[in-house]
Structure formats: structure tokens, C-alpha cells
Motif scaffolding. Structure first.
Motif, PDB file in Angstrom:
ATOM      1  N   ARG A 143      34.001  33.812  38.526  1.00  0.00           N
ATOM      2  CA  ARG A 143      34.630  33.523  37.236  1.00  0.00           C
ATOM      3  C   ARG A 143      36.045  34.080  37.240  1.00  0.00           C
ATOM      4  NH1 ARG A 143      31.718  38.164  36.777  1.00  0.00           N
ATOM      5  NH2 ARG A 143      32.666  39.903  35.642  1.00  0.00           N
ATOM      6  N   PRO A 144      36.935  33.545  36.417  1.00  0.00           N
ATOM      7  CA  PRO A 144      38.298  34.084  36.344  1.00  0.00           C
ATOM      8  C   PRO A 144      38.296  35.507  35.807  1.00  0.00           C
ATOM      9  CG  PRO A 144      38.175  31.886  35.359  1.00  0.00           C
ATOM     10  CD  PRO A 144      36.765  32.343  35.578  1.00  0.00           C
ATOM     11  N   PHE A 145      39.229  36.296  36.322  1.00  0.00           N
ATOM     12  CA  PHE A 145      39.374  37.689  35.900  1.00  0.00           C
ATOM     13  C   PHE A 145      40.661  37.857  35.107  1.00  0.00           C
ATOM     14  CE2 PHE A 145      41.507  41.753  36.926  1.00  0.00           C
ATOM     15  CZ  PHE A 145      40.648  42.618  36.253  1.00  0.00           C
ATOM     16  N   VAL A 146      40.576  38.470  33.944  1.00  0.00           N
ATOM     17  CA  VAL A 146      41.747  38.767  33.117  1.00  0.00           C
ATOM     18  C   VAL A 146      41.817  40.282  32.929  1.00  0.00           C
ATOM     19  CG1 VAL A 146      42.877  38.454  30.877  1.00  0.00           C
ATOM     20  CG2 VAL A 146      41.583  36.562  31.907  1.00  0.00           C
ATOM     21  N   PRO A 147      42.918  40.923  33.316  1.00  0.00           N
ATOM     22  CA  PRO A 147      43.037  42.377  33.154  1.00  0.00           C
ATOM     23  C   PRO A 147      42.960  42.780  31.681  1.00  0.00           C
ATOM     24  CG  PRO A 147      44.773  41.509  34.582  1.00  0.00           C
ATOM     25  CD  PRO A 147      44.103  40.333  33.951  1.00  0.00           C
ATOM     26  N   GLN A 148      42.497  43.977  31.458  1.00  0.00           N
ATOM     27  CA  GLN A 148      42.383  44.485  30.098  1.00  0.00           C
ATOM     28  C   GLN A 148      43.722  45.048  29.637  1.00  0.00           C
ATOM     29  OE1 GLN A 148      39.727  44.132  27.942  1.00  0.00           O
ATOM     30  NE2 GLN A 148      39.177  42.738  29.617  1.00  0.00           N
ATOM     31  N   ILE A 149      44.471  44.221  28.930  1.00  0.00           N
ATOM     32  CA  ILE A 149      45.732  44.641  28.323  1.00  0.00           C
ATOM     33  C   ILE A 149      45.648  44.326  26.843  1.00  0.00           C
ATOM     34  CG2 ILE A 149      47.047  44.209  30.437  1.00  0.00           C
ATOM     35  CD1 ILE A 149      48.086  41.621  29.038  1.00  0.00           C
ATOM     36  N   PRO A 150      46.481  44.911  26.009  1.00  0.00           N
ATOM     37  CA  PRO A 150      46.493  44.538  24.593  1.00  0.00           C
ATOM     38  C   PRO A 150      46.765  43.041  24.428  1.00  0.00           C
ATOM     39  CG  PRO A 150      47.742  46.557  24.936  1.00  0.00           C
ATOM     40  CD  PRO A 150      47.395  46.045  26.294  1.00  0.00           C
ATOM     41  N   GLY A 151      45.898  42.373  23.684  1.00  0.00           N
ATOM     42  CA  GLY A 151      46.056  40.946  23.450  1.00  0.00           C
ATOM     43  C   GLY A 151      45.477  40.068  24.534  1.00  0.00           C
ATOM     44  N   ALA A 152      44.660  40.623  25.439  1.00  0.00           N
ATOM     45  CA  ALA A 152      44.099  39.839  26.539  1.00  0.00           C
ATOM     46  C   ALA A 152      43.275  38.664  26.038  1.00  0.00           C
ATOM     47  CB  ALA A 152      43.242  40.737  27.435  1.00  0.00           C
ATOM     48  N   ASP A 153      42.696  38.787  24.848  1.00  0.00           N
ATOM     49  CA  ASP A 153      41.867  37.705  24.301  1.00  0.00           C
ATOM     50  C   ASP A 153      42.696  36.463  23.956  1.00  0.00           C
ATOM     51  OD1 ASP A 153      42.923  39.552  22.255  1.00  0.00           O
ATOM     52  OD2 ASP A 153      42.003  38.190  20.821  1.00  0.00           O
ATOM     53  N   THR A 157      42.317  30.899  30.691  1.00  0.00           N
ATOM     54  CA  THR A 157      42.053  30.967  32.123  1.00  0.00           C
ATOM     55  C   THR A 157      41.976  29.541  32.651  1.00  0.00           C
ATOM     56  OG1 THR A 157      39.631  30.883  31.994  1.00  0.00           O
ATOM     57  CG2 THR A 157      40.681  33.052  31.732  1.00  0.00           C
ATOM     58  N   SER A 158      41.810  29.422  33.955  1.00  0.00           N
ATOM     59  CA  SER A 158      41.720  28.090  34.548  1.00  0.00           C
ATOM     60  C   SER A 158      40.555  27.294  33.977  1.00  0.00           C
ATOM     61  CB  SER A 158      41.579  28.205  36.069  1.00  0.00           C
ATOM     62  OG  SER A 158      40.450  28.997  36.419  1.00  0.00           O
ATOM     63  N   ASN A 159      39.494  27.975  33.545  1.00  0.00           N
ATOM     64  CA  ASN A 159      38.366  27.274  32.919  1.00  0.00           C
ATOM     65  C   ASN A 159      38.791  26.542  31.653  1.00  0.00           C
ATOM     66  OD1 ASN A 159      36.750  28.337  34.885  1.00  0.00           O
ATOM     67  ND2 ASN A 159      35.607  29.711  33.544  1.00  0.00           N
ATOM     68  N   SER A 170      55.326  24.952  26.190  1.00  0.00           N
ATOM     69  CA  SER A 170      55.731  25.968  27.157  1.00  0.00           C
ATOM     70  C   SER A 170      54.535  26.837  27.499  1.00  0.00           C
ATOM     71  CB  SER A 170      56.862  26.840  26.598  1.00  0.00           C
ATOM     72  OG  SER A 170      56.411  27.574  25.463  1.00  0.00           O
ATOM     73  N   VAL A 171      54.524  27.342  28.729  1.00  0.00           N
ATOM     74  CA  VAL A 171      53.408  28.188  29.158  1.00  0.00           C
ATOM     75  C   VAL A 171      53.924  29.268  30.095  1.00  0.00           C
ATOM     76  CG1 VAL A 171      52.829  26.717  31.146  1.00  0.00           C
ATOM     77  CG2 VAL A 171      51.073  28.205  30.161  1.00  0.00           C
ATOM     78  N   LEU A 172      53.364  30.456  29.956  1.00  0.00           N
ATOM     79  CA  LEU A 172      53.566  31.537  30.903  1.00  0.00           C
ATOM     80  C   LEU A 172      52.309  31.621  31.755  1.00  0.00           C
ATOM     81  CD1 LEU A 172      54.939  34.111  32.052  1.00  0.00           C
ATOM     82  CD2 LEU A 172      53.798  35.388  30.207  1.00  0.00           C
ATOM     83  N   ILE A 173      52.473  31.493  33.054  1.00  0.00           N
ATOM     84  CA  ILE A 173      51.349  31.633  33.974  1.00  0.00           C
ATOM     85  C   ILE A 173      51.473  32.985  34.657  1.00  0.00           C
ATOM     86  CG2 ILE A 173      50.216  30.716  36.035  1.00  0.00           C
ATOM     87  CD1 ILE A 173      51.143  27.962  35.236  1.00  0.00           C
ATOM     88  N   VAL A 174      50.423  33.775  34.558  1.00  0.00           N
ATOM     89  CA  VAL A 174      50.423  35.119  35.124  1.00  0.00           C
ATOM     90  C   VAL A 174      49.581  35.105  36.394  1.00  0.00           C
ATOM     91  CG1 VAL A 174      49.987  37.563  34.703  1.00  0.00           C
ATOM     92  CG2 VAL A 174      50.610  36.056  32.792  1.00  0.00           C
ATOM     93  N   GLY A 175      50.210  35.442  37.519  1.00  0.00           N
ATOM     94  CA  GLY A 175      49.523  35.436  38.800  1.00  0.00           C
ATOM     95  C   GLY A 175      50.353  34.718  39.834  1.00  0.00           C
ATOM     96  N   GLY A 176      50.054  34.976  41.106  1.00  0.00           N
ATOM     97  CA  GLY A 176      50.828  34.358  42.160  1.00  0.00           C
ATOM     98  C   GLY A 176      49.996  33.751  43.260  1.00  0.00           C
ATOM     99  N   GLY A 177      48.686  33.616  43.036  1.00  0.00           N
ATOM    100  CA  GLY A 177      47.823  33.015  44.036  1.00  0.00           C
ATOM    101  C   GLY A 177      47.852  31.505  43.978  1.00  0.00           C
ATOM    102  N   ALA A 260      45.917  33.646  35.837  1.00  0.00           N
ATOM    103  CA  ALA A 260      45.292  33.264  37.101  1.00  0.00           C
ATOM    104  C   ALA A 260      45.460  34.438  38.053  1.00  0.00           C
ATOM    105  CB  ALA A 260      45.936  32.006  37.659  1.00  0.00           C
ATOM    106  N   THR A 261      44.779  35.519  37.713  1.00  0.00           N
ATOM    107  CA  THR A 261      44.965  36.805  38.391  1.00  0.00           C
ATOM    108  C   THR A 261      43.760  37.181  39.243  1.00  0.00           C
ATOM    109  OG1 THR A 261      44.283  37.800  36.286  1.00  0.00           O
ATOM    110  CG2 THR A 261      46.630  37.768  36.776  1.00  0.00           C
ATOM    111  N   GLY A 262      43.074  36.186  39.756  1.00  0.00           N
ATOM    112  CA  GLY A 262      41.940  36.464  40.631  1.00  0.00           C
ATOM    113  C   GLY A 262      40.618  36.094  39.990  1.00  0.00           C
ATOM    114  N   ARG A 263      39.574  36.189  40.791  1.00  0.00           N
ATOM    115  CA  ARG A 263      38.230  35.841  40.339  1.00  0.00           C
ATOM    116  C   ARG A 263      37.256  36.935  40.751  1.00  0.00           C
ATOM    117  NH1 ARG A 263      37.515  30.609  38.831  1.00  0.00           N
ATOM    118  NH2 ARG A 263      35.336  30.586  39.481  1.00  0.00           N
ATOM    119  N   LYS A 264      36.171  37.028  40.007  1.00  0.00           N
ATOM    120  CA  LYS A 264      35.134  38.013  40.303  1.00  0.00           C
ATOM    121  C   LYS A 264      33.794  37.303  40.457  1.00  0.00           C
ATOM    122  CE  LYS A 264      35.119  42.069  38.387  1.00  0.00           C
ATOM    123  NZ  LYS A 264      35.649  42.906  39.491  1.00  0.00           N
TER     124      LYS A 264
END
Length: 455
Positions: A143-153, A157-159, A170-177, A260-264
Motif C-alpha cells: 500500500r502507499p506510504f504517507v509520512p506522518q506530518i501535520p496535515g498528512a490526511d 496517494t496513487s490509489n 495544479s498538483v504538488l507531487i511528493v517523492g522521486g521514485g 508517492a513516497t514509497g510503499r509498505k
């Protein structure tokens, strides 16, 4: 001991479905499978398939521009996300039904339910029903992983991308994979203003440095705003959208933020730890070369093992498991020289060692060709392709092949066959080029651009 079934599979993705079908249809096993969401798993429902269809959709604006350069009097018009999504949903339903029919026709009993492991031979469904099995296969994916930061909700995610009612402006995409870079290109092609923030030095970590730099340059040239060494520290809903607080220049207000910061691996709540099944640092199920856990009756395949998170690998692992356990053909999945593709624009195809990994291993020669492909050159575009071979000086074997070009995914599949067979640089050289193609560069690079590596 008598069991209700010979095999119980938890997870209806590519690996689990292949294992269940082969065990039942070719191994004569009594098989049951539980899937709590939709049959087909990440790849079919919320990954490879819908993503690739979005890649196709996003490429049409550039193709229309090129058509004009080739003399066609064409007008692009506007893209209709609702029309595309309706067609996409219809196709995913068709594929899901095909997966389901394949299982039913093989004699597999399907339980549309969450399942957990109660002991070495017992599975419990969400309604409390218990089913005993001689063997249990964990194939619950990731499943996609989202770091726990303020406002993470507030983050998508890609889902979520495939379920949007409308595209953001406009969109901000976080991640480089590869997932981050693919969606950056997709959404940009569909008319979204895209900013990408990655905390690392360069996007596509783990891929060949020269190739990933080439992809990043191409993304930037197309208008995607990439900020490396940038980390998002907080998200906040405002009247104008979602405000991202960031280090490294990616801060601002956007209509949407996609993580898009990884999957678990999906192992939470399955009951595996209590049985003595080892879990790795990312939550992955620890298995041996035959996908067997520390509990002999329980196996795991696919992304839940966090070995190589690719659909074809999960399928191979599931098939090898079924052959070994139910057909008496003891074998393990081959994880060596697995080719892969990143469906950016242009695509990146890769197999084997990167230049850095090969050079750390032995002295190598590096062959590189960069050029403007004929098709887009004629249309006036500045696109550049890259073909790269990494060759052992001692054995002359091609250790790695990296392609950045339109159709790189298709080309790397064929190159992977030769490299898997142990082809040398001279084998490539002896092959007559197909002209005019961009792929002919694979067999026409005669002189190395550099020789590097540990002696």
C-alpha cells in the motif's frame, strides 16, 4: 489431519491469483482464496493497468502537435476526464471479471472477505468463519506510504488518482521514485500544472545515474517543475487550496498534493508475528528462496515480501510456489536480471547493473549514444534519446542496458533476452542493424566513451 482445503490464498492480486489457479487447475489441489476489495490487486485495479492507460491518454497532446508538423490539419480540443474515467472503469471491471472467471473455471472457491491467519493451518474470515488449510499463501501486496506530518490526511496517494471526480489545475507531487515521476508526466500531459518535490539529490534513485539524469532533464524541458533537496514539513487547507510548507523551494499553494513516497507491505493485522513468522524492517514477510516462511505450512509471494515489487515477479513467484508444493516440480523464482520500465515521457527501460554498481564490481567499458530521434526531430522537438551499454572488460558480457526513449519499455524487453542469455558486446556488434530505427543504436555503438571500475 483432514483439512477443509489444500491451499488457502489470502489476496487476489497477480501473485495470489496465479498461485491459486495453477495449484487448482494443474496441481489438482482444493483451493480457496479471500480478497477483501477487488480481484486483480494493485496492478489491475490501482496500478500498472490504469496507470498505463493514463500514460497513453497523456501522450496525445504531443502527438497532435507532431501531426501538424507532418502536414495533418488537426485540432486537439479539450480533454474530458469524466469520459476517460468512465471508459477506464469499464475496462477495469472487464479485467476484474476475467480474473474472477479464471479462478472459478479452475475450481477455486472465492471468499469476498478479509482473512487473517489464526494458526499454522487456520484462516479466519471477517464473518468469523474458520477454514483449515494444509498450506496458506500470503499474497496481500502493498500500500502507499504517507509520512506522518501535520496535515498528512489532506494528501492523495496513487490509489486515489484513478478515483478523482475532476483533475486539479495544479498538483504538488511528493517523492522521486518511478511512481512519482510517472504521475508527474501523466498529469502534466493531461494539462495539470505539476511541481515535484524530492528530498534526495536526483529523482529515480536506484536507476543508472546517467539515465535518471536524462529523464529529469526531459521532464524539466517539458515544463515539470522539479525541486530536489526539498522536503514537505506540513500541509494545511486554505481558501485557495492546500498550502505546503517545504524546505528547498517547493512550498506554495496547490489544488492537490499527491504523495508517492514509497510503499509498505500489507501485513498489519494478519496475525503473522504471533505465529513466529519473521517480518522485516518495512513490515515485509521474510521468506526463503522458495517463498516459505519460518512456519513451514505458510508461504508468501509478491509485494508483501518486498523482494522485487513488480507484477511479473509476483506472478513468477506464485507459479514457482504452486509448481513446488502441488506439482512436485521443485523450483524457485529467478530474481536475477529482471528488466523493468518507468513510463515517464520519455520512457526509461533498464536491465542489469547500473554503471556505478558494475564499476564497483570490476573494470568496465561504457558505451553511450545520445541523439534526437528522427520522428520528433522532424516535428521540431528537442527530445533526445539515450542508449547505454555497460560491458565487462574481462568477459565482454553486457552487464547492463539502459534506454531513455519512446518505446523504451518495449525495447528493453527484447534486450533483456540477450543479456539474460549472457550476450557479449561482440554479439551485439555482430547483429545487423534495422534501419532506420532508434533501436539500431544498440548494435552500432562501436567505441566506449569511458573505461572505469576497480581492477
Amino acid at each position: 489431519m483432514t483439512f477443509d482445503v489444500d491451499l488457502f490464498v489470502i489476496g487476489g492480486g497477480s501473485g495470489g491469483v496465479r498461485a491459486a489457479r495453477i495449484a487448482a487447475s494443474e496441481g489438482g489441489a482444493r483451493v480457496a482464496l479471500a480478497e477483501e476489495y477487488r480481484m486483480g490487486g494493485t496492478c489491475v485495479i490501482r496500478g500498472c493497468v490504469p496507470k498505463k492507460l493514463m500514460v497513453y491518454a497523456s501522450a496525445f497532446p504531443a502527438q497532435i502537435e507532431d501531426a501538424r508538423a507532418y502536414g495533418w490539419d488537426v485540432t486537439g480540443g479539450d480533454f474530458s476526464w469524466p469520459a476517460f474515467r468512465t471508459a477506464l472503469d469499464k475496462e477495469l471491471i472487464r479485467l476484474e471479471n476475467a480474473y474472477r472467471s479464471g479462478l472459478v473455471n479452475a475450481g477455486v472457491t472465492i471468499h469476498p472477505s478479509r482473512a487473517v491467519v489464526e494458526d499454522a493451518h487456520t484462516v479466519r474470515l471477517a464473518d468469523g468463519q474458520r477454514i483449515t488449510a494444509k498450506h496458506i499463501l500470503i499474497a496481500t501486496g502493498g500500500r502507499p506510504f504517507v509520512p506522518q506530518i501535520p496535515g498528512a490526511d489532506l494528501a492523495l496517494t496513487s490509489n486515489d488518482v484513478f478515483l478523482l471526480d475532476a483533475l486539479p489545475a495544479s498538483v504538488l507531487i511528493v517523492g522521486g521514485g518511478f511512481i512519482a515521476c510517472e504521475f508527474a508526466c501523466i498529469l502534466h500531459g493531461l494539462g495539470v500544472q505539476v511541481t515535484l518535490a524530492y528530498r534526495g539529490e536526483q529523482v529515480l534513485r536506484g536507476f543508472d545515474d546517467e539515465a535518471r539524469g536524462h529523464v529529469a532533464d526531459a521532464m524539466t524541458a517539458r515544463g515539470i517543475d522539479i525541486h530536489c533537496h526539498s522536503d514537505i514539513t506540513a500541509l494545511e487547507r486554505t481558501a485557495d487550496g492546500i498550502r505546503a510548507t517545504a524546505t528547498g523551494g517547493a512550498g506554495g499553494t496547490y489544488d492537490a498534493v499527491l504523495y508517492a513516497t514509497g510503499r509498505k507491505p500489507n501485513t498489519d493485522g494478519l496475525g503473522l508475528g504471533a505465529l513466529g513468522i519473521g517480518l522485516g524492517s518495512n513490515g515485509e514477510v521474510l521468506v526463503d528462496d522458495y517463498s516459505q516462511t519460518a512456519v513451514p505450512s505458510i508461504y508468501a509471494v509478491g509485494d508483501v515480501t518486498d523482494r522485487i515489487a513488480l507484477t511479473p515477479v509476483a506472478i513468477r513467484e506464485g507459479h514457482a510456489f504452486a509448481d513446488t508444493v502441488f506439482k512436485g516440480q521443485v523450483r524457485k523464482a529467478d530474481h536475477e536480471l529482471v528488466a523493468s520500465a518507468v513510463f515517464t515521457q520519455p520512457e526509461l527501460g533498464t536491465v542489469g547493473l547500473t554503471e556505478a554498481a558494475a564499476a564497483a564490481q570490476e573494470p568496465i567499458e561504457v558505451y553511450v549514444a545520445t541523439f534526437r530521434p528522427m520522428q520528433t526531430l522532424f516535428a521540431g522537438r528537442q527530445d533526445r534519446a539515450l542508449f547505454k551499454l555497460v560491458v565487462s572488460q574481462a568477459t565482454r558480457r553486457v552487464l547492463g542496458c539502459h534506454i531513455v526513449a519512446p518505446g523504451a519499455g518495449e525495447m528493453i524487453q527484447l534486450a533483456a533476452i540477450a543479456i539474460k542469455m549472457g550476450a557479449t558486446k561482440e554479439d551485439f556488434d555482430r547483429t545487423v542493424a534495422v534501419h532506420p530505427t532508434i533501436a539500431e543504436e544498440l548494435v552500432t555503438m562501436k567505441s566506449p566513451v569511458r573505461r572505469v571500475g576497480n581492477a
